[in-house]
Design a protein around this motif. Structure first.
Motif, mmCIF file in Angstrom:
data_model
loop_
_atom_site.group_PDB
_atom_site.id
_atom_site.type_symbol
_atom_site.label_atom_id
_atom_site.label_comp_id
_atom_site.label_asym_id
_atom_site.label_seq_id
_atom_site.Cartn_x
_atom_site.Cartn_y
_atom_site.Cartn_z
ATOM 1 N N GLU A 156 109.119 4.052 112.176
ATOM 2 C CA GLU A 156 109.487 2.922 111.190
ATOM 3 C C GLU A 156 109.817 2.822 110.051
ATOM 4 O O GLU A 156 109.697 3.432 109.626
ATOM 5 N N HIS A 157 110.972 2.039 109.704
ATOM 6 C CA HIS A 157 111.552 1.201 108.509
ATOM 7 C C HIS A 157 112.105 2.485 107.460
ATOM 8 O O HIS A 157 112.271 2.989 106.580
ATOM 9 N N TRP A 202 118.674 10.502 115.662
ATOM 10 C CA TRP A 202 117.721 10.853 114.497
ATOM 11 C C TRP A 202 117.874 9.749 113.803
ATOM 12 O O TRP A 202 118.875 8.958 112.930
ATOM 13 N N TYR A 203 116.926 9.376 113.036
ATOM 14 C CA TYR A 203 115.958 8.362 112.298
ATOM 15 C C TYR A 203 115.819 9.127 111.199
ATOM 16 O O TYR A 203 115.095 9.834 111.171
ATOM 17 N N TYR A 204 116.064 8.260 110.131
ATOM 18 C CA TYR A 204 115.667 9.035 108.889
ATOM 19 C C TYR A 204 115.089 8.642 108.329
ATOM 20 O O TYR A 204 114.525 7.359 107.629
ATOM 21 N N ASP A 205 114.129 9.302 107.295
ATOM 22 C CA ASP A 205 112.747 9.318 105.549
ATOM 23 C C ASP A 205 112.442 7.705 106.374
ATOM 24 O O ASP A 205 112.298 6.758 105.804
ATOM 25 N N SER A 230 123.398 9.738 105.155
ATOM 26 C CA SER A 230 123.590 9.957 103.673
ATOM 27 C C SER A 230 122.619 8.739 102.866
ATOM 28 O O SER A 230 122.743 8.408 101.988
ATOM 29 N N GLU A 231 123.141 7.494 103.955
ATOM 30 C CA GLU A 231 121.952 6.428 102.989
ATOM 31 C C GLU A 231 120.478 7.196 101.958
ATOM 32 O O GLU A 231 119.867 7.125 101.641
ATOM 33 N N ALA A 232 120.059 8.003 104.062
ATOM 34 C CA ALA A 232 118.687 8.883 103.025
ATOM 35 C C ALA A 232 118.663 9.909 102.283
ATOM 36 O O ALA A 232 118.171 9.427 101.455
ATOM 37 N N VAL A 233 119.461 9.977 102.001
ATOM 38 C CA VAL A 233 120.188 10.605 100.886
ATOM 39 C C VAL A 233 119.596 10.307 99.249
ATOM 40 O O VAL A 233 119.463 10.872 98.734
ATOM 41 N N ASP A 234 120.785 8.970 99.778
ATOM 42 C CA ASP A 234 120.916 8.179 98.390
ATOM 43 C C ASP A 234 119.620 7.892 97.788
ATOM 44 O O ASP A 234 119.280 8.086 96.950
ATOM 45 N N ARG A 235 118.774 7.477 99.258
ATOM 46 C CA ARG A 235 117.865 7.032 98.550
ATOM 47 C C ARG A 235 116.276 7.764 98.471
ATOM 48 O O ARG A 235 115.748 7.360 97.916
#
Length: 117
Positions: free
Chosen positions: A92-93, A80-83, A99-104
């Motif tokens: 990309e990007h 899975w690749y988030y955001d 957890s990093e995606a939710v924080d961002r």
């Protein structure tokens, strides 16, 4: 009679406002946008090739990625690749860390909240 009518209207406004707030919060759930990608398909210009979600939903290995046989091409290393920014079947990007995606993303909405630089 006028006082009863006024109280009823203000209650309607408050309840309507609560409904709008609830709808806004539920639209931004805690799950960030995600795409199933083949980690071995990275292209410097396009990013990761998006593959079918079923490649990410089962067969998780100890490293957290999924290896699945896909006929002649052998095995795909999917995860899975988030955001991510999605264009033309590539992503990309983004990040592989949920957890990093939710924080961002604040509440999980793409582009909402502060990224912290």
């Amino acid at each position: 009679m006028a006082e009863t009518r006024r109280r009823l209207r203000s209650s309607t406004v408050v309840l309507g406002g609560m409904g709008v707030l609830a709808a806004a919060l539920s639209a931004c759930g805690s799950d960030p946008d995600r795409r199933c990608v083949d980690r071995d398909s990275y292209d410097y210009i396009n990013g990761y090739k998006i593959v079918a979600d079923r490649n990410c939903s089962s067969g998780t290995s100890s490293s957290g990625t999924n290896r699945k046989k896909t006929g002649k091409s052998g095995a795909t290393d999917s995860d899975w690749y988030y955001d991510a920014d999605v264009s033309g079947g590539y992503a990309e990007h983004g990040t592989f860390s949920r957890s990093e995606a939710v924080d961002r993303g604040g509440f999980g909405c793409s582009g909402s909240g502060s990224g912290g630089g």
